[in-house]
Scaffold this motif. Structure first.
Motif, PDB file in Angstrom:
ATOM      1  N   GLY A 233       0.822  -1.217   0.000  1.00  0.00           N
ATOM      2  CA  GLY A 233       0.000   0.000   0.000  1.00  0.00           C
ATOM      3  C   GLY A 233       0.849   1.258   0.000  1.00  0.00           C
ATOM      4  O   GLY A 233       0.549   2.232  -0.704  1.00  0.00           O
ATOM      5  N   LEU A 234       1.928   1.237   0.778  1.00  0.00           N
ATOM      6  CA  LEU A 234       2.855   2.377   0.767  1.00  0.00           C
ATOM      7  C   LEU A 234       3.434   2.552  -0.646  1.00  0.00           C
ATOM      8  O   LEU A 234       3.544   3.663  -1.160  1.00  0.00           O
ATOM      9  CB  LEU A 234       3.978   2.158   1.779  1.00  0.00           C
TER      10      LEU A 234
ATOM     11  N   LEU B  11       2.024   1.555  -3.413  1.00  0.00           N
ATOM     12  CA  LEU B  11       0.938   2.037  -4.281  1.00  0.00           C
ATOM     13  C   LEU B  11       0.858   3.557  -4.222  1.00  0.00           C
ATOM     14  O   LEU B  11       0.683   4.237  -5.249  1.00  0.00           O
ATOM     15  CB  LEU B  11      -0.395   1.416  -3.854  1.00  0.00           C
ATOM     16  N   ALA B  12       0.995   4.099  -3.011  1.00  0.00           N
ATOM     17  CA  ALA B  12       0.957   5.563  -2.849  1.00  0.00           C
ATOM     18  C   ALA B  12       2.139   6.212  -3.579  1.00  0.00           C
ATOM     19  O   ALA B  12       1.975   7.245  -4.232  1.00  0.00           O
ATOM     20  CB  ALA B  12       0.956   5.924  -1.371  1.00  0.00           C
TER      21      ALA B  12
ATOM     22  N   HIS C  63       1.356   6.083  -7.224  1.00  0.00           N
ATOM     23  CA  HIS C  63       0.263   6.995  -7.543  1.00  0.00           C
ATOM     24  C   HIS C  63       0.738   8.441  -7.588  1.00  0.00           C
ATOM     25  O   HIS C  63       0.367   9.214  -8.469  1.00  0.00           O
ATOM     26  CB  HIS C  63      -0.838   6.837  -6.498  1.00  0.00           C
ATOM     27  N   LYS C  64       1.590   8.794  -6.609  1.00  0.00           N
ATOM     28  CA  LYS C  64       2.063  10.191  -6.528  1.00  0.00           C
ATOM     29  C   LYS C  64       3.265  10.435  -7.434  1.00  0.00           C
ATOM     30  O   LYS C  64       3.808  11.552  -7.446  1.00  0.00           O
ATOM     31  CB  LYS C  64       2.414  10.513  -5.074  1.00  0.00           C
TER      32      LYS C  64
ATOM     33  N   TRP D 163       0.250  -5.237 -10.284  1.00  0.00           N
ATOM     34  CA  TRP D 163       0.209  -3.769 -10.354  1.00  0.00           C
ATOM     35  C   TRP D 163       1.596  -3.135 -10.465  1.00  0.00           C
ATOM     36  O   TRP D 163       1.729  -1.918 -10.420  1.00  0.00           O
ATOM     37  CB  TRP D 163      -0.532  -3.208  -9.124  1.00  0.00           C
TER      38      TRP D 163
END
Lengths: 335, 326
Positions: free
Chosen positions: A124-125, A127-128, A131-132, A162
């Motif tokens: 999840g970290l 993914l962030a 994303h950013k 992903w």
């Protein structure tokens, strides 16, 4: 790597070893409560991997054996010790303890007691980060035992699909608490287990910090370049038991412990640096003395002298302590 | 004002929040290309792209954990779990991580995520698709739990849940997705705390949440014909509970009934009646009554399912019992 850095790395590992030994002593003195899981013996892994990453910039997350990962990631050692002492000045304000060191100011996102839980949190970290569109990566340190959790398989699958910028570091110390890997796990080489998820992986010596770093650099570069996750396995060994309560004599042969003691990471690196003329026996002796003084006079002193959390603050941090009434309300009824 | 369905209201909240903040993402099984099992995210994959409306594999515990991890790094994930039954698989990341990270980090790490899921019995879905489980979440420190009863709250509370800094569990109900209500055309928010008095009355307080509010409202209509004036409260939030609104109502009516679709043990009714006893015991003129499901896994056969789940008739009869009429 120049000589000053080599000497610094040796000092760091000596520091980490002494830090953990001092935790043991404080635990025996009942200054530290709860469960305590020490990292002695495995220092080269966290030290070497994070040396090749960007501590403070990259996200780091791990399990409950977390003191050294936190410090190498940039958390002040005195705050980590104060946390173990249950003090307000601790990394987690005394609310987490040994297993839950947090320092988001350096992107150290915690130690977790649920074996395998950091896998998805790390993804999840990552993914962030993706994303950013930052150049950060997430680094997840866990032991071989964690790979038998469902989260291992679920997360490897999603991280791969992903193409998340996450580096999974498996510290294979061969024991899940007291159960040796061949008694619990069908495939002994952990790096082979991610092949089914199409994640590149490799296995390395975790006791020689130079080999740790060489492999880690490739893995970190791979992940940072946007090619997706990488799984790196280091063969290592913990000097002490899983926590403070287990007796290693019950489950580990003495000969095995003796064999691994010869492969102590500090001993290996110290010998290498002596041979290369970077340090002398006298230097190492002095490093040990300096480290001991620092831990005693600064870190332990800070932990001892810090105040305990105030009981009046028991209910702080459960939810946002200053919530925005626009979202929270409460709804007003007319009576 | 426009009359829209519950699922359209949820879809609108997603759409507005995705447009408002680039860090808002949606993740869950079939939330993307298909647009959600209950259409709650329809068209958003096409509008915002697969990076922001993410179809996940069937891995509830870990995709929830990925959402929580992302929220620790500044994202605002809305995580959909297709049925609250499947949320049991994600309890480790929801309860051991999501609910505790703020506290065990001394407030230094936060995880502002939203988990939406339908709970409740629909039509013959049998035991593994009919769980309610509100009690699991309402008993967990570190979570907010809300139960929007209609499109207005479904839209406005979801938007507030995305904006607030806490983990919020939004419990919907499969039988409510096609319910309609007028909601404003302009952007609006509904608060995450506070019960709502949805019908005024003076003789008895009927307390519901989620779908059971409708059972209470229907029972109230029938009670009116018997000359009994029932007040109906929608709890709206199960965590925290709005004790003040309950107390003020019971001090007025002196009688209370709680209706829930779940089994009784350690449930919403137990909790509400405990607060009534603690806060206004001496205002009570009659013993409180709980209306709840039978203590069985929800059966498949239509007649058995009907018998297992409380209906408006059960609430009506329960109210008559509180009133001493039967």
């Amino acid at each position: 790597m120049d000589k000053a850095d080599q000497k610094r790395l040796l000092r760091e590992m000596i520091f980490f070893r002494r830090f953990e030994e001092r935790c043991f002593e404080a635990y025996m003195e009942h200054k530290i409560g709860g469960f305590l899981h020490l990292y002695a013996g495995q220092e080269a892994v966290a030290t070497g991997v994070l040396e090749m990453a960007r501590p403070g910039h990259d996200y780091v997350i791990t399990g409950y054996r977390d003191h050294i990962h936190a410090i190498k990631a940039g958390a002040p050692a005195r705050e980590v010790m104060a946390e173990l002492y249950g003090k307000e000045t601790g990394s987690s304000r005394g609310r987490g303890g040994s297993m839950h060191i947090f320092d988001p100011t350096v992107n150290f996102m915690g130690g977790y007691a649920l074996v395998g839980q950091p896998f998805p949190l790390a993804a999840g970290l990552a993914l962030a980060c993706k994303h950013k569109k930052t150049d950060q990566i997430a680094i997840c340190f866990l032991g071989d035992g964690a790979n038998n959790q469902g989260t291992f398989h679920e997360t490897m699958n999603m991280a791969s699909v992903w193409k998340l910028p996450v580096l999974f570091v498996c510290e294979n110390n061969q024991y899940a608490i007291g159960t040796r890997i061949d008694r619990s796990t069908a495939v002994l080489d952990q790096y082979k287990r991610v092949c089914g998820y199409n994640i590149p992986s490799s296995q390395h010596d975790g006791q020689d910090i130079e080999q740790v770093m060489e492999a880690a650099k490739k893995a970190v570069d791979h992940v940072r370049s946007g090619k997706g996750p990488y799984f790196i396995e280091y063969m290592t060994y913990r000097t002490r038991g899983h926590s403070m309560s287990d007796k290693t004599a019950v489950y580990r042969p003495k000969e095995e412990e003796a064999k691994w003691a010869e492969r102590d990471p500090i001993r290996i690196y110290g010998a290498k640096l002596k041979k290369a003329g970077v340090v002398t026996d006298e230097d190492i002796k002095k490093l040990k003395k300096d480290v001991q003084d620092e831990i005693e006079n600064d870190i332990i002193k800070f932990a001892e002298e810090s105040p305990a959390p105030r009981v009046e603050d028991l209910n702080r941090y459960v939810l946002d302590d200053n919530p925005d009434p626009r979202w929270i309300g409460p709804l007003q009824n007319t009576y | 004002m426009a009359e829209i369905t519950y699922w359209e209201a949820i879809r609108r909240a997603h759409d507005e929040e995705l447009a408002n903040d680039p860090n808002v993402i949606v993740m869950g099984e079939d939330v993307g290309l298909i647009g959600g099992t209950y259409k709650a995210t329809s068209g958003l994959f096409q509008k915002y792209g697969e990076q922001r409306v993410i179809d996940t594999p069937i891995s509830e515990n870990s995709y929830t954990g990925i959402g929580i991890g992302a929220s620790m790094a500044g994202m605002r994930p809305i995580i959909e779990i297709m049925s609250i039954n499947f949320a049991l698989l994600a309890l480790d990341t929801l309860i051991n991580a999501g609910a505790k990270i703020r506290y065990m980090s001394g407030g230094r790490a936060t995880c502002p995520f939203v988990m939406r899921t339908p709970g409740g019995t629909a039509h013959q879905l049998a035991a593994q698709h009919s769980a309610r489980l509100a009690r699991v979440f309402m008993s967990t420190s570190g979570l907010r739990v809300v139960t929007p009863r209609g499109p207005l709250d479904a839209c406005g509370m979801l938007k507030s849940a995305v904006r607030c800094n806490d983990p919020v569990i939004v419990i919907e109900h499969e039988r409510m997705y096609n319910m309609k209500e007028n909601i404003p055309d302009h952007e609006f928010f509904r608060p995450l705390e506070g019960a709502e008095i949805v019908r005024r009355g003076t003789d008895i307080t009927l307390i519901g949440y989620n779908y059971s509010v409708y059972l209470c409202l229907e029972a109230a209509k029938r009670l009116e014909k018997d000359g009994i004036s029932a007040e109906v409260i929608d709890l709206r939030a199960l965590k925290p509970i709005d004790r003040e609104t309950i107390r003020r109502s019971v001090e007025k009516t002196h009688r209370v009934l709680v209706a829930e679709e779940d089994e009784a043990a350690v449930g919403v009714g137990s909790e509400i009646i405990s607060t009534v006893i603690e806060d206004c015991f001496f205002a009570l003129d009659a013993q409180p009554v709980r209306i709840h499901a039978a203590d069985v896994p929800v059966p498949y056969a239509e007649n058995l399912e009907k018998a297992a789940i409380p209906n408006a008739e059960d609430v009506y009869k329960g109210a008559l019992k509180v009133m001493g009429r039967i």
